[in-house]
Write an enzyme that holds these catalytic residues in place. Structure first.
Site, PDB file in Angstrom:
ATOM      1  N   VAL A   1      -0.637   6.592   4.180  1.00 38.44           N
ATOM      2  CA  VAL A   1      -0.002   6.022   5.369  1.00 38.44           C
ATOM      3  C   VAL A   1       1.284   5.296   4.994  1.00 38.44           C
ATOM      4  O   VAL A   1       2.355   5.577   5.536  1.00 38.44           O
ATOM      5  CB  VAL A   1      -0.963   5.069   6.109  1.00 38.44           C
ATOM      6  CG1 VAL A   1      -0.242   4.361   7.261  1.00 38.44           C
ATOM      7  CG2 VAL A   1      -2.166   5.824   6.633  1.00 38.44           C
TER       8      VAL A   1
ATOM      9  N   VAL B   1      -8.389  -0.736  11.370  1.00 40.82           N
ATOM     10  CA  VAL B   1      -9.242  -1.924  11.221  1.00 40.82           C
ATOM     11  C   VAL B   1     -10.142  -2.054  12.443  1.00 40.82           C
ATOM     12  O   VAL B   1      -9.838  -1.529  13.518  1.00 40.82           O
ATOM     13  CB  VAL B   1      -8.393  -3.211  11.080  1.00 40.82           C
ATOM     14  CG1 VAL B   1      -7.609  -3.198   9.775  1.00 40.82           C
ATOM     15  CG2 VAL B   1      -7.456  -3.375  12.272  1.00 40.82           C
TER      16      VAL B   1
ATOM     17  N   GLY C   1       0.825  -1.205   0.000  1.00 42.11           N
ATOM     18  CA  GLY C   1       0.000   0.000   0.000  1.00 42.11           C
ATOM     19  C   GLY C   1       0.851   1.242   0.000  1.00 42.11           C
ATOM     20  O   GLY C   1       1.555   1.518   0.977  1.00 42.11           O
ATOM     21  N   ALA C   2       0.802   2.001  -1.108  1.00 42.57           N
ATOM     22  CA  ALA C   2       1.642   3.193  -1.255  1.00 42.57           C
ATOM     23  C   ALA C   2       0.809   4.458  -1.153  1.00 42.57           C
ATOM     24  O   ALA C   2       0.968   5.395  -1.946  1.00 42.57           O
ATOM     25  CB  ALA C   2       2.382   3.141  -2.593  1.00 42.57           C
TER      26      ALA C   2
ATOM     27  N   CYS D   1     -10.312   9.408   8.014  1.00 43.50           N
ATOM     28  CA  CYS D   1     -10.337   8.606   9.244  1.00 43.50           C
ATOM     29  C   CYS D   1     -11.512   8.863  10.174  1.00 43.50           C
ATOM     30  O   CYS D   1     -12.175   7.919  10.608  1.00 43.50           O
ATOM     31  CB  CYS D   1      -9.031   8.817  10.019  1.00 43.50           C
ATOM     32  SG  CYS D   1      -7.585   8.117   9.212  1.00 43.50           S
TER      33      CYS D   1
ATOM     34  N   LYS E   1      -6.905   2.759  18.500  1.00 39.57           N
ATOM     35  CA  LYS E   1      -6.910   3.601  17.304  1.00 39.57           C
ATOM     36  C   LYS E   1      -8.304   4.161  17.051  1.00 39.57           C
ATOM     37  O   LYS E   1      -8.475   5.369  16.808  1.00 39.57           O
ATOM     38  CB  LYS E   1      -6.434   2.785  16.102  1.00 39.57           C
ATOM     39  CG  LYS E   1      -6.639   3.455  14.744  1.00 39.57           C
ATOM     40  CD  LYS E   1      -5.865   4.744  14.612  1.00 39.57           C
ATOM     41  CE  LYS E   1      -6.038   5.318  13.212  1.00 39.57           C
ATOM     42  NZ  LYS E   1      -5.347   6.594  13.034  1.00 39.57           N
ATOM     43  N   LEU E   2      -9.323   3.307  17.091  1.00 43.81           N
ATOM     44  CA  LEU E   2     -10.691   3.768  16.880  1.00 43.81           C
ATOM     45  C   LEU E   2     -11.098   4.768  17.959  1.00 43.81           C
ATOM     46  O   LEU E   2     -11.722   5.802  17.676  1.00 43.81           O
ATOM     47  CB  LEU E   2     -11.661   2.584  16.888  1.00 43.81           C
ATOM     48  CG  LEU E   2     -11.565   1.572  15.741  1.00 43.81           C
ATOM     49  CD1 LEU E   2     -12.627   0.493  15.917  1.00 43.81           C
ATOM     50  CD2 LEU E   2     -11.738   2.264  14.393  1.00 43.81           C
TER      51      LEU E   2
ATOM     52  N   GLU F   1      -1.383   3.652  12.880  1.00 46.57           N
ATOM     53  CA  GLU F   1      -0.747   4.960  12.696  1.00 46.57           C
ATOM     54  C   GLU F   1      -1.588   6.024  13.378  1.00 46.57           C
ATOM     55  O   GLU F   1      -2.810   5.916  13.472  1.00 46.57           O
ATOM     56  CB  GLU F   1      -0.571   5.250  11.201  1.00 46.57           C
ATOM     57  CG  GLU F   1      -1.822   5.103  10.349  1.00 46.57           C
ATOM     58  CD  GLU F   1      -2.744   6.316  10.392  1.00 46.57           C
ATOM     59  OE1 GLU F   1      -2.266   7.387  10.799  1.00 46.57           O
ATOM     60  OE2 GLU F   1      -3.916   6.175  10.057  1.00 46.57           O
TER      61      GLU F   1
END
Length: 450
Positions: A15, A132, A11-12, A276, A220-221, A161
């Site tokens: 992030v 996730v 994945g580029a 996000c 994270k969430l 992240e």
């Protein structure tokens, strides 16, 4: 201790690209390869014009690209050679089936997991970088277990992240914390220690937090939900301020001086955007509903509802300020990215402000210093914005390459993104807009229309 010498990042995007570029810069002895199925994106990462704008990123990439930082479409080779594989692919909100509109779509995560187990041999650490839902790592592990082979040993970690677009390079070089979650088994702790050693090249040990996998995923969430909540909270107060004559900036300053609350994220605005906040809060709402916690789900849903209310309220204020009609009137809209110092338009409030104004027949002239014309047209032409009439975009929207051109003879100037150039060039209003018309500020550090 197992030592990581080669890293592959699948994945580029916003992030994977910046994260692995900084890792390569800080760890010159580690070879970092970022892979993606999108050939044009990889080509851009290998060019002089990077596919994303982020202050300081170009210098970081140029300092180590071709030395220990590589961008490639050869995904299988990079996975085979890597000691550590980051999964950093998109996890958009589902647009179909169960959980539509709220749950995260994990099809790209699953595809990565299947590809990793198919081409891998030996020992590897597989790490979630994408945002996730809780227990996604368990799903990845089930895929690995169902396709295991004698020569393969995979450990799954969570390493979310916490980047803010516009300050991503700074956030990576000087993070508040690095969070790593893994199994509480000896093998899991060994994998955690190996990843910790990578970050310890430049991050103090005191800032590296280790937890179990589920705590890492939920943290994270929860972090994004708390930040979004603060924005919706101050935006709700901004509506009250406008109805009572109070100044929302003065209120925010008074509230923010309380050390228990703090001053950050107390800038009233037209609502939060980006990839996000909305996605993660909706994900949290869906998780709570799935776990039979309706009161908790309803609480967090209000954060989203307030964000939508704020956007509609500002569009209504613009229309009200222009004698309750904007049909055929030229409105200059400055700023289309969801915040300054980025070209990212995902869930930008500017998209929704534009929609409401187009619904009223306004002629929009849009300028943003970093967002391409093609991106603006694409965002405004999507079915959720243009409905069954995408042709109206070509009739009602003009994308300008110069802010003075966008503002010339406009009935109103709407500043939607807090780019510094707009703050420094407020004389735009007196030079190109006739006196009877008005400046409408919707920028992130001022919610009041003036």
């Amino acid at each position: 201790m197992f030592q990581i010498k080669k890293i592959c990042c699948i994945g580029a995007g916003y992030v994977g690209g910046p994260t692995c570029s900084v890792i390569a810069s800080m760890c010159p002895e580690i070879t970092v390869t970022v892979v993606d199925v999108n050939e044009s994106r990889i080509k851009a990462w290998n060019s002089e014009t990077l596919p994303i704008y982020e202050p300081g990123l170009n210098e970081v990439v140029m300092s180590c690209r071709g030395r220990n930082l590589f961008f490639s479409t050869d995904i299988d080779s990079a996975i085979k050679e890597a000691d550590l594989v980051f999964i950093s692919v998109n996890t958009p909100t589902k647009t179909y089936g169960m959980g539509k509109g709220r749950a995260a779509d994990l099809k790209f995560i699953e595809a990565c997991a299947r590809r990793i187990v198919e081409v891998s041999d030996g020992y590897k650490i597989v790490t979630e970088k994408s945002t996730v839902p809780v227990r996604a790592a368990e799903s990845i592990r089930r895929i690995f277990d169902a396709n295991t082979k004698p020569s393969l040993s995979l450990q799954v970690l969570s390493n979310p992240e916490f980047l803010a677009e516009g300050t991503a390079v700074k956030d990576l070089k000087d993070p508040d914390r690095v969070l790593i979650g893994g199994d509480e088994t000896p093998e899991g702790q060994r994998a955690i220690s190996a990843l910790c050693a990578v970050y310890e090249h430049w991050v103090p040990k005191s800032r590296i937090i280790t937890t179990n996998t589920w705590s890492s995923e939920l943290s994270k969430l929860a972090a994004n939900a708390f930040l979004a909540q603060r924005i919706s909270s101050i935006n709700s107060i901004s509506a009250l301020c406008e109805s009572t004559g109070a100044d929302v900036e003065e209120v925010a300053r008074a509230v923010g001086t309380d050390q228990r609350i703090g001053s950050k994220f107390l800038k009233a605005s037209v609502g939060f955007g980006g990839s996000c906040f909305q996605k993660d809060v909706l994900n949290l709402v869906y998780l709570c509903e799935a776990l039979s916690l309706p009161e908790v789900a309803s609480y967090w849903q209000q954060v989203i509802d307030m964000n939508e209310y704020q956007r509609k309220r500002f569009a209504c204020r613009i229309i009200d300020c222009l004698f309750n009609t904007v049909t055929g009137k030229k409105i200059a809209l400055l700023g289309f990215s969801f915040k300054k110092d980025t070209g990212d338009t995902r869930e930008s409030s500017s998209i929704y402000i534009s929609k409401y104004l187009m619904d009223e027949g306004a002629k929009l002239h849009i300028y943003d210093p970093k967002v391409l014309k093609e991106q603006i047209i694409q965002d405004l032409s999507q079915p959720s914005i243009s409905g069954d009439n995408p042709e109206r975009v070509s009739d009602l929207v003009t994308v300008s390459s110069d802010p003075y051109e966008a503002c010339g003879s406009a009935h109103a100037l709407v500043i939607c993104t807090e780019w510094d150039m707009f703050k420094q060039n407020c004389h735009l209003t007196s030079t190109v807009i006739p006196a009877p018309y008005l400046l409408i500020k919707c920028i992130a550090n001022n919610a009041l229309l003036s």
